[in-house]
Design an enzyme around this catalytic site. Structure first.
Site, short mmCIF file in Angstrom:
data_model
loop_
_atom_site.label_atom_id
_atom_site.label_comp_id
_atom_site.label_asym_id
_atom_site.label_seq_id
_atom_site.Cartn_x
_atom_site.Cartn_y
_atom_site.Cartn_z
N ARG A 209 0.81 -1.21 0.00
CA ARG A 209 0.00 0.00 0.00
C ARG A 209 0.85 1.27 0.00
O ARG A 209 0.37 2.33 -0.38
CB ARG A 209 -0.88 0.01 1.25
CG ARG A 209 -1.78 -1.22 1.31
CD ARG A 209 -2.91 -1.01 2.26
NE ARG A 209 -3.01 -2.12 3.18
CZ ARG A 209 -3.90 -2.20 4.15
NH1 ARG A 209 -4.75 -1.21 4.35
NH2 ARG A 209 -3.93 -3.24 4.94
N SER B 66 -0.36 -7.14 11.74
CA SER B 66 -1.42 -7.48 12.69
C SER B 66 -1.07 -8.79 13.40
O SER B 66 -0.22 -9.56 12.94
CB SER B 66 -2.74 -7.65 11.94
OG SER B 66 -2.67 -8.83 11.16
N CYS C 250 1.13 1.24 16.35
CA CYS C 250 1.08 0.15 17.32
C CYS C 250 1.26 0.68 18.74
O CYS C 250 1.11 -0.06 19.69
CB CYS C 250 2.09 -0.92 16.98
SG CYS C 250 3.75 -0.31 16.82
N GLU D 39 -8.17 -4.60 18.12
CA GLU D 39 -7.38 -3.48 17.66
C GLU D 39 -8.14 -2.77 16.55
O GLU D 39 -8.38 -3.35 15.49
CB GLU D 39 -6.02 -3.95 17.14
CG GLU D 39 -5.10 -2.81 16.77
CD GLU D 39 -3.75 -3.27 16.26
OE1 GLU D 39 -2.74 -2.68 16.64
OE2 GLU D 39 -3.70 -4.23 15.46
#
Lengths: 492, 492, 492, 492
Positions: C180, C229, C284, C385
Site C-alpha cells: 500500500r 497485525s 502500534c 485493535e
C-alpha cells in the site's frame, strides 16, 4: 568468644607471632577491658608477607578461575556457619549491636557470592576481522599482589568489598586490619585457611601507619584498596600514585538528607533515626545532617527527637540494645567536643547525649543520640565528619535550596530524599552530587552487584569496590592483535 | 598549507591571541624553517579556559547524549573532507610522511566513529527488587571539566583517544597540544568550531610545563589524560593524585619483539622494518628491540639490515619517501648519542644512520635507519627509550629466554611475536607482560573499539584511552536505591 | 514529489521492472488519487532477489565491520539531506501529517546512528584458561540472508528497526514493503544505492502475501523480521519456525493507559490526545483505551472530548493539520463499523467522528477523532485493535482494578500511567504485563538504543528490533575452544 | 543404588504416584534388568503440574533474586555431596561409565554455579535524559512457566543447561525427563526438594510424546527448552511457535573433524578416540566423521583403529571399563543396520564392533568401537546421525576440501581441527559453519559461562542454553520511559 590474646600474622599459610616489640592493647569499647594485644609488625615482616604474596602469584594466576572460585563457595558456607561467632566478635571489639554485626557479615557474604561469578565477570571481548584476516581480542589478566587497608568501623564487611574479587581474579592479597579491631579479620582468616586456599595467596599483617607506608613503597604491590578518613584516603591515594600504583581510596562523609513535606511521616522518622544513630553513627553512610523542607519541620523535628531520646543504648551483646559505644575514649572526647563546638557556633541542642552513663558499663565509650538544630552552614558541625551519634538539622523553604546546600558540601558519599513525589525524586537523583542516592532509604548501601560509589572528597580513584568495578580494578587488560595470513600457508 | 603564523588559544568559543610574553618558534623538522610562533600562555589564560569549561558544563551535561553525538557525526564528515590538509600539516610540523600522517588521521576518525555510540556505551544498569519493593540502579554521569595533555608525535590522533569520549559523555574539555606541533590541533579545533559545538565545551590552550602545572592544581579540573615520556607521565599521575583527580598517563616503551624460526620470512622482515623505522621511530608502538630465536637469525639479520639501508629518507611531503626526520636537533643529538653509547657498551653497528645528509634538506633533523646487533642486556640502549629510528637485535636460543628478557624490561607497552605456530603464539600471549600484543603484527595499535592498553612503566592509571575504558574514565557512577512502599499509599 | 509511476524491484544492484502481470494501484489516502502501480512480483523474481542476497553474502560478511558501517554513516547523511522529500512521500502515500512523517524519519535515522556502533556491539567474549592452557571464546558471525516484511503504517521507520543492524552485522537483506505504501521504501532504496553498497547486499521486492510465503519457504533465508497485525504475525512466526528459521514478529496492540487523580491535568490530556489520534490512530503505540481512576474522570473526560472535537483533520501536507486520513476506504469502513459495534454493545458516544467530510478532500478516507465512554469489558471495542482514531474510556475506582483490566487483555505492547506519585508509577511498572511502559508519556516508543519491546499477543519471538536485540537476532554465536599444549612443542 | 521401583511425579511440592494406566519398563542397558517402571502421565496430571507452576509464579517472581539463588547455592552443595550416587544412577540406567557419569554431573554443577550469578546477569540497563528530563530503562522480568524436555543421553546434565537459569530468573519450571532414564532426574528432584524451594516452583512430570504435546498446547507455558533428535527438535520448535511460545530446540549432529598432517600425533589419536567412542557415541558432541588431510592418513588411520580395537567395553560400574552399552536393543539394531548400510554403500570396515558379546553381560546392548573407512559423501553413514560408537573416515588432499565437505553437511553442532598451525586454526574457525569449534579439542563442550551453541539443523532457535543466552531466553524485556516534568511541581 575471643579466645586468643596475642594476634599473630598470617604469612604464606603460616600463623606467625610478630617479632615486633611494639604492641597495642585491643579493648572492648563497652567496657574498656583489654581483649588482647595486636602487634605493630616490623617492616621486615610486612616485606615477608609481600614476598609470600608475590611468589604465590604465578601459580594462583594459572589456576583456572573455575577452580579459584571453589574456595569462595567454601568460604560462603563457612562464613554462614560461623556467622554468630563472627558477629559477636565484631560487637565485642567494635561496639556495634549484635544485630548490626550480623547484618554486617551478611553484606560480606553477599560479596563472596557475587565474586563466585568471576568466570563470567572476567571475560574479555573480541572482534573478528578488524581488517581482512586480522582478529583482535581483549583479555583480562590479574595484576599480581594487591593490598587492602581496612578501617575499624566494619571489620568484617569492608575487606570483602575488595578481597573476594582480588582473589577470584587471580591476584594474591595482603590485608592489614585496623589495629583497633584485629580479631574479626583474624577469625575470618582462620576460615579462609580452612578452605584450603594455597599458601601465600592470602596474607594478613597487623600494624598501623608504618605498615601502610611500607606496603605503599613496595613495587611488588600493584594495587591498594583502602577505606578510612578523607585525610588518610588522600594521603594513600597520592602516595600510591607516586609509586605508580593504582588505588581506590574511600574517605569521609556527611550524607545530607532531605525530608519533604509529602514524605511518609512515621517511616521517614524511623528510618532516619536508624541511619543517624545506627552503629553509633560510625559508618560512612550515616545520615549526619537532615534538611527539612517547608512544613516537614512540623511533624519531623519533634518525632526525631523523641526517637533519639528513647533509643536504648548499652552493650551490644545484650538483648534489646539499639546502640553501642563509640570506638575509643579519644573518639568520645572528640565527638563531645564537636557537639560543644556546634553549640558555641550557634546550633541549638534539642537532645544532648553527652555525659552518658550506662549502668554496668560505666567505663564504656558511650554517647547517647544527640540532635542539634539550626546548624549554621559555616560551622564545624556542618563541615566536619563527626563519626558519632550526632544528628544536625537544617530548615529550608525549597528543594532547590536543599540541593544547593548538599552540592556545596565537600563530601559526596550518600544523599537521600524522603518524598512521595516522583518528580522530587527524579530531580534529586539527577542534580545531587553524591555517589549513593537513596529515595526513601536511610542507608543507601549498594548491593554487592553494584559499586559502592562515593563522589567528591569521599572517594579518590576511578573504580569503586564491589562487582564489575572491583573486577576492573583487580585486572589489567591485554589487547591482542593476531594475523595468520593466507599466503603464509605452504603445505595445505 | 599553514597560513597562520601566531597560534591563538580557543577559549569559550573565541579565538584569542595570548597575552603572554613568552613564545616559542615552531619549526618544520625537515627544514628548520620557522612555521610560526606558539605562546606559552599565562596561568591567567589557562584559568580562563578552565572557567569557560566549568561554566559550559551544566548546559552541556543536560544536553541529551543523542544531541551531543550529532556534533561528532559532523566532525567525522569534516575530518574526512579535510583529511589531506590535516595530514599535510602533520607532515610539515611533525616530520612523518604524508601516508603516515593520513593513517594517523584515519585512527583519529575511528575514535570519533566509536564515540558516536555513546548513547549505548553510557548506559547504566539496574536491578528490580533487590529486596521486596526496592529497586537499585547505576547511572553514569559526566565528571565536569577534563583536560588532555598531548604529545608531539601524533598531534592529530592522540587527543582523539580521549576527547570524543569526554565530550560525548557530557564533559567539557580543555586540550593543551604539544608546543612543538600546535598547528594540527589548531586546525582540528577550527573544524570542531564549525560543528557548532556550544561555546566553552571545547577549549584549547597552548603552553608547556607551566600550563600543565596550572591545570593539575585547579580543583575544577576533574580528570587528566596524558601521553608522553615515562618521567613526565609519572609526574603528572602523581601530581594529579595529590590534587585528588583521576588520571590516565601513558609513558615510554621499548616494544620488544620476537622472531621465531618458523615465521614467514619476507613478511616479518618487511613488517618489522615498518614498525622500527615508521614515523622515524618516534611512536610508542615502534619495535625497538628484536629478539631472534634460534635459526631465525640466519634469514632475519641480513634482510632487516638491507631493508634498513635502502629505506628512502627525506621530506615527508615528497613522493616515495618512506621516512622523515626526527622532531628536533636536540632529539637528533640525543639519539645519535645513544647510538654511540650503545657501541661503547658493546653493541655492534650493522647499519649506522648517523650523520645523514638529505640533499635539499641539509638542515633537517634526519637520522637514517640504524641497526645495532648484540645489544647487551645491561646497556642503556637496552633499557632506554630512544624514540628514533634505531633498532637493536638480540639473539637467543629459545622462546622461554626471549620471554624472560621481555618480562625483565621496565616497559610493557607492546610486544609482538612472528611465528606460524599456534602454540608459540598462545604461550607468548599468555606469558608476556605487555598491554598490547601482536601475533605476526608489527604495530599492534588497538582499534578504537578496544582500549589502547599499556602495562608496567608504560602506563599509569586504571582506564586506558578509547572505547569503554574512556567511557568509564570520563563518567562517574551514581548508584540509586529507591523504595516506594505500599503502605504509603493512601489515596488509591 | 512522487515522480515515478510503476515501482520497480531492486535486485542485485539493478532496478528491474517486474515481469508480473499483477499490479495494484497505490492511492493517496487523502484524495484517492492513484499515485502509481506496485507489482505483485512473481515467485521467480522473489527467488532472484533471494539468490542475489545469498551470493552477495560471502563477500559482504568478509568486509570488516569498520568498512560496513561506512555505508551507514553515508546513509545517515543522505537521509538527513532528503528528510523533507521522504517525509512528504510518507504523507502522500500513507496519510499522516508532514510533522508526523518527519518525526518518523528521525526515528529511522536514530537506528542508523546506533547501528554505526556495530564494531563494538558485535564483539564476542572470551575466557583464558578454562582449564590450564585451554582458552574459549565466543564469536558473533552473521547469519546470511535476512528478510524484512514491512507494514503500511510506518513505511519509513519500521524497516530501520532491523535493516541497519542486519547489514552492519554482515548479513544481506531482502525487504518487502507494504504494497500500500511502496514509494517511501523505493526512495530510501535509491539513497542506499547512492551509498555505493555492493550489489546484492540490499534487495527490494514488491509484493503481498504470495511473496511473503515464497520468502518463508526458502531455506536460503535465515531470519524473518516482521511487523503487522497479530494474526499475520502469528502466521509468519509459525511458518518461519516450520521452515527452521528464526523470526521476530510484532503484532497488534491496544495500549491501555491509566490516568490517576493526581496526574498533571493539562499535560496528560494533551499528551493522550496526541497518542490516541496521532497518525489517525494507526500506530502500534496508539493509546486506544484510557482507564480513568477515581476523581480523574472529573477533569479528564470533558477535556479529552474537547480536544478530540477540535483536532484539525485534513490533508497532511497542509499547514496546521493535526490528523490525516486512514489508509483506505476499506479500513475506514471497518473502523466505522467497529464504532457502531461498540455503541451496540453499550458504549456511549461522546464524540462521533464518523461521516467526516473534509472540504477539498471529499474522497479521502477521513474519520474524525472519536471518543467512546463506558467501554464494556466484554465488547469488541475493548478487545479488538481498531487501528483508527477511536479512543475508549473506562472508569474504575482504584489502580489495582485498572491493572487487573490491563493484565486481562490479550495484547501487551504498551501501557502508560499518568500520575505524580512515585509509588503509583513503581507499582504500575512492576505489575503491568506490557513490554513498553510510559510514566507520564503518551507514546512510549523506545529509543533506538533500547529494544522495541512488546509482550503477549503483541509480539512473537525472543529478540526485538533495535539495539543489541537486533544484533543478537542478526548474528549467530560460534563458540571456539582452543588448546595448544606445551608438550607439542618440539623445536623451541 | 536405585531403591525405588515406581517413579512418582513431583507436583506442587508433593511426590504423587501417577494415576496413569500406562507405564514403561526402565532397563539397565548393560543387563536388560528391569530397574523400575515409569508412568506415561495422563494429560490431567500434566495440567496439574502446569497449574502448580503457574500458581507458584507470582510469589516466586516477587522473591528477590538474591534469595532465589540461595536455593542454588544449597543445590550445588547437595549435588557435590551426592555426586557418587548420582553418577552411579546415570551409569545404571543410561549405560555410560562411572567416570563419564561423574564428568556429566560436574558440568551440571558448573551451570548451578553460573546461575548463582543471576543478580548480576539479570540486570537491565538505563539511560538518563533521552530527552531533557526523560529517562529510559530496560528491566528484565521472568516469563512465567517454562518447560524442559530432556533427552536420554545426559539425564543429569542437560536439564541444567536450562533449569538453574529458569529458576534463578524467577520462572517456575516443569521438567519432563526422558522416559528411558527417569531415575537420575528423580534423584536430582529429591535434592531440589531438600533445598526447601517453595512448592510449585519446580515440578517433574514423567511421560513421553503425549506429555510433550500437552505441554506445547498449554498457553500457560511460555517457553520450551528441548534437546533430542533433529526431527523431534524441528517438530517441537514448529509446534511451540504455532502456540506463540519461544523455544530453543537442540537436535542431531555429526561433528566432522579434521586431522592435519602437522597435528600432534599421539594426542590427536587419543583425544579423537575418546570423542568418537566416549558415552558409546551417544552424545551430541561425539566425533562421527574424521577427515584426514594429506599425509595425516599415514599415522592416523592405523592408530585410531588400534585404539578402537583395544577399547575396554563392559559394564560402566566396573573398574577400568572405557565404554558402556548403547541405550536399548532397538538402538543397537539400528546402529548395526547403519553400519551394514555403510558397507553396502561402499565404505570399508576397518574395525567391526558388531556382534559384541561381553562376558557376564550377554544381554547388554553392547556394540564395540567400529571404524569405517572411505565413507562415500552420498551415503547414509555420511549424512545420518548414528548415535553409536561408529567412526567414519574420509581422506582428502587439502584443508579447503575438508571445509567444503563440512559445510555441505546439514548438521552444524561441532567441528574440530587438529593442527599445530595458527593459520589453519584461524581459517577453520572463520570458515566452518558449526556452532562449537574445537582447536585440538575432541569434545568442544562449552563451559557453563558460554552458550552451548549449535548451527544449521543441529539447533532451532536464537538463544542457546547456559550463561547469558539462558538469561535472555528466560526473561522478557520491559522498557520503561519516565518523565516527571518540572512544571508539574507546584508545592516545592
Amino acid at each position: 568468644m575471643i579466645e586468643i590474646k596475642d594476634i599473630p600474622n598470617f604469612i604464606n599459610g603460616n600463623w606467625v607471632s610478630s617479632r615486633s616489640e611494639k604492641f597495642l592493647d585491643v579493648k572492648n569499647p563497652a567496657t574498656q577491658d583489654i581483649l588482647g594485644k595486636v602487634p605493630l609488625s616490623t617492616n621486615k615482616e610486612t616485606l615477608e608477607a609481600i614476598d609470600a604474596s608475590y611468589l604465590a602469584f604465578n601459580d594462583w594466576r594459572r589456576t583456572p578461575a573455575t577452580e579459584r572460585i571453589q574456595y569462595l563457595f567454601k568460604l560462603k558456607t563457612l562464613l554462614e556457619e560461623n556467622l554468630t561467632d563472627l558477629a559477636k566478635t565484631i560487637t565485642i571489639e567494635c561496639g556495634k549491636t549484635f544485630d548490626e554485626a550480623k547484618g554486617e557479615m551478611r553484606r560480606a557474604i553477599e560479596n563472596v557470592e557475587v565474586a563466585c561469578g568471576i568466570p563470567l565477570m572476567m571475560q574479555g571481548y573480541n572482534s573478528e576481522d578488524i581488517a581482512p584476516g586480522i582478529d583482535e581480542m581483549m583479555i583480562r589478566q590479574p595484576l599480581g599482589v594487591s593490598a587492602i587497608i581496612a578501617p575499624f568501623n566494619f571489620p568484617g564487611m569492608i575487606p570483602f568489598w575488595f578481597m573476594p574479587y582480588a582473589l577470584a581474579c587471580g591476584n594474591t592479597c595482603l590485608v592489614k586490619p585496623s589495629e583497633r579491631v584485629p580479631f574479626t579479620l583474624h577469625k575470618i582468616t582462620r576460615l579462609i585457611e580452612s578452605t584450603g586456599l594455597p599458601k601465600g595467596v592470602f596474607n594478613l599483617v597487623n600494624g598501623a601507619k608504618e605498615t601502610v607506608d611500607c606496603i605503599l613503597e613496595q613495587p611488588k604491590v600493584r594495587a591498594i584498596s583502602m577505606v578510612g578518613s578523607t585525610p588518610v584516603a588522600r594521603y594513600i591515594y597520592s602516595k600510591a600514585a607516586t609509586y605508580g600504583k593504582r588505588a581506590q581510596c574511600q574517605g569521609g562523609a556527611k550524607n545530607l538528607t532531605v525530608v519533604m513535606p509529602d514524605a511518609d511521616q512515621d517511616m521517614s522518622v524511623k528510618v532516619l533515626a536508624d541511619s543517624a544513630f545506627g552503629s553509633a553513627g560510625q559508618r560512612c553512610l550515616a545520615t549526619s545532617l537532615i534538611i527539612m523542607v517547608g512544613d516537614s519541620v512540623d511533624w519531623f523535628k519533634d518525632s526525631i527527637c523523641e526517637i533519639a531520646q528513647n533509643r536504648k543504648v548499652g552493650y551490644g551483646l545484650e538483648t534489646g540494645i539499639e546502640m553501642g559505644p563509640v570506638i575509643s575514649p579519644h573518639n568520645k572526647n572528640r565527638i563531645e567536643g564537636l557537639i560543644q563546638k556546634g553549640i558555641n557556633d550557634g546550633a541549638q541542642v534539642l537532645v544532648d547525649g553527652r555525659g552518658a552513663v550506662i549502668s554496668g558499663y560505666e567505663n564504656g565509650n558511650f554517647i547517647r543520640p544527640t540532635v542539634l538544630d539550626k546548624i549554621p552552614l559555616n560551622s564545624d558541625v556542618f563541615h566536619t565528619e563527626i563519626f558519632g551519634p550526632v544528628l544536625g538539622l537544617i530548615h529550608v523553604d525549597s528543594l532547590d535550596i536543599a540541593i544547593n546546600i548538599i552540592n556545596s558540601h565537600v563530601y559526596g558519599n550518600m544523599s537521600c530524599i524522603f518524598t512521595s513525589s516522583g518528580m522530587a525524586a527524579r530531580k534529586f537523583r539527577y542534580e545531587v552530587d553524591a555517589g549513593n542516592i537513596g529515595i526513601n532509604i536511610g542507608v543507601a548501601a549498594p548491593m554487592a552487584f553494584f559499586p559502592f560509589s562515593g563522589w567528591k572528597e569521599s572517594f579518590f580513584g576511578t573504580h569503586h569496590g564491589q562487582t564489575m568495578d572491583a573486577v576492573d580494578f583487580f585486572t589489567q587488560k591485554k589487547v591482542v592483535i593476531e594475523r595468520w595470513p593466507k599466503e603464509w600457508s605452504r603445505k595445505f
